[in-house]
Scaffold this motif. Structure first.
Motif, mmCIF file in Angstrom:
data_model
loop_
_atom_site.group_PDB
_atom_site.id
_atom_site.type_symbol
_atom_site.label_atom_id
_atom_site.label_comp_id
_atom_site.label_asym_id
_atom_site.label_seq_id
_atom_site.Cartn_x
_atom_site.Cartn_y
_atom_site.Cartn_z
ATOM 1 N N GLY A 49 47.175 29.800 83.349
ATOM 2 C CA GLY A 49 45.960 28.884 83.018
ATOM 3 C C GLY A 49 44.978 29.233 81.998
ATOM 4 N N ARG A 50 45.197 30.044 80.387
ATOM 5 C CA ARG A 50 44.757 29.874 79.201
ATOM 6 C C ARG A 50 45.582 28.557 78.049
ATOM 7 N N GLU A 51 44.830 28.196 77.486
ATOM 8 C CA GLU A 51 44.246 27.221 76.517
ATOM 9 C C GLU A 51 45.711 27.329 75.699
ATOM 10 N N PRO A 52 46.737 26.384 75.910
ATOM 11 C CA PRO A 52 47.550 26.778 74.544
ATOM 12 C C PRO A 52 46.709 26.762 73.180
ATOM 13 N N GLY A 53 47.674 28.378 72.859
ATOM 14 C CA GLY A 53 46.899 28.051 71.320
ATOM 15 C C GLY A 53 45.899 29.761 71.837
ATOM 16 N N SER A 54 45.181 30.165 72.733
ATOM 17 C CA SER A 54 44.982 31.133 72.572
ATOM 18 C C SER A 54 45.289 32.304 72.439
ATOM 19 N N VAL A 55 44.990 33.472 72.399
ATOM 20 C CA VAL A 55 45.559 34.446 72.021
ATOM 21 C C VAL A 55 46.044 35.086 73.352
ATOM 22 N N LEU A 56 47.311 35.175 73.074
ATOM 23 C CA LEU A 56 47.713 36.183 74.270
ATOM 24 C C LEU A 56 48.200 37.687 74.227
ATOM 25 N N VAL A 57 48.418 38.277 73.559
ATOM 26 C CA VAL A 57 49.020 39.256 72.664
ATOM 27 C C VAL A 57 48.700 39.828 71.135
ATOM 28 N N VAL A 58 47.837 40.711 71.096
ATOM 29 C CA VAL A 58 47.670 41.359 69.225
ATOM 30 C C VAL A 58 47.863 42.565 69.911
ATOM 31 N N GLU A 59 49.647 42.683 69.038
ATOM 32 C CA GLU A 59 49.652 44.135 68.378
ATOM 33 C C GLU A 59 49.071 44.992 67.287
ATOM 34 N N PHE A 60 48.280 46.212 67.372
ATOM 35 C CA PHE A 60 47.826 46.414 66.418
ATOM 36 C C PHE A 60 47.772 48.170 66.007
ATOM 37 N N GLU A 61 47.815 48.639 64.888
ATOM 38 C CA GLU A 61 48.409 49.998 64.502
ATOM 39 C C GLU A 61 46.859 50.821 64.694
ATOM 40 N N LEU A 62 46.307 52.228 65.684
ATOM 41 C CA LEU A 62 45.282 52.871 65.008
ATOM 42 C C LEU A 62 45.808 53.955 64.139
ATOM 43 N N ASP A 63 45.929 54.013 62.850
ATOM 44 C CA ASP A 63 45.976 55.246 62.096
ATOM 45 C C ASP A 63 47.951 56.010 62.579
ATOM 46 N N GLY A 64 48.116 55.093 62.399
ATOM 47 C CA GLY A 64 49.977 55.284 63.182
ATOM 48 C C GLY A 64 50.054 55.255 64.648
ATOM 49 N N HIS A 65 48.915 54.860 65.334
ATOM 50 C CA HIS A 65 49.849 54.931 67.121
ATOM 51 C C HIS A 65 49.824 53.158 67.200
ATOM 52 N N ARG A 66 50.818 52.652 67.936
ATOM 53 C CA ARG A 66 51.056 51.640 68.095
ATOM 54 C C ARG A 66 50.078 51.123 68.901
ATOM 55 N N PHE A 67 49.242 49.648 69.353
ATOM 56 C CA PHE A 67 48.514 49.413 70.307
ATOM 57 C C PHE A 67 49.250 48.045 71.068
#
Length: 167
Positions: A49-67
């Motif tokens: 049900g999400r609008e195409p182009g809206s964010v599904l996932v964001v991968e990020f690192e906080l001081d080396g820890h992956r999220f």
């Protein structure tokens, strides 16, 4: 088979705020960055049900820890049953993380170094000195330090040291 440290990633479920949260956390923690943004497409729209182009996932690192921040919807929320502990070198670092992560939150709801951020994620802002005090092997001193900590909202190293000494 043992997992390498690089294969363990924490996934955080958000209701549309994953990108905002990732940017917020990256702005607070040193040596941090957003590594990838994946967007919803038309495929599967009848399910997500999400609008195409809206964010599904964001991968990020906080001081080396992956999220991974996943915009999964309102089905699940964070609770204090899961928290992230920040080992702080000194009082300045405790104050920094406490102020940044707890900004805009009700301080009366924070206790013993725990706080909830504006996204509902729980953090433990803990001075390394606290752990060292408890590990010294003196049960009476550790009890005094624990008792002092239980009365605190944000941990105060000077007050913990006084309790350690019995002052």
């Amino acid at each position: 088979m043992a997992l390498s440290p690089l294969k363990l990633t924490t996934c955080l479920w958000f209701d549309g705020q994953a990108e905002e949260a990732a940017n917020y956390y990256v702005s607070i923690f040193p040596n941090s960055k957003i590594t990838h943004v994946q967007r919803y497409t038309e495929a599967g729209r009848e399910h997500h049900g999400r609008e195409p182009g809206s964010v599904l996932v964001v991968e990020f690192e906080l001081d080396g820890h992956r999220f991974v921040g996943l915009n999964g919807g309102p089905h699940f929320t964070f609770s204090e049953a899961v928290s992230f502990q920040i080992d702080c070198a000194d009082q300045a670092e405790v104050d920094y993380y406490w102020d940044k992560l707890g900004a805009g939150r009700d301080p009366a709801k924070q206790q013993c170094g725990w706080l909830g951020d504006k996204f509902g994620l729980s953090w433990q802002v803990v001075p390394k000195a606290f752990k060292e005090m408890l590990a010294k092997g003196d049960g009476a001193a550790a009890g005094r330090v624990t008792e002092a900590m239980m009365k605190m909202r944000k941990m105060d190293i000077a007050e913990l040291e006084k309790a350690l000494k019995g002052e």
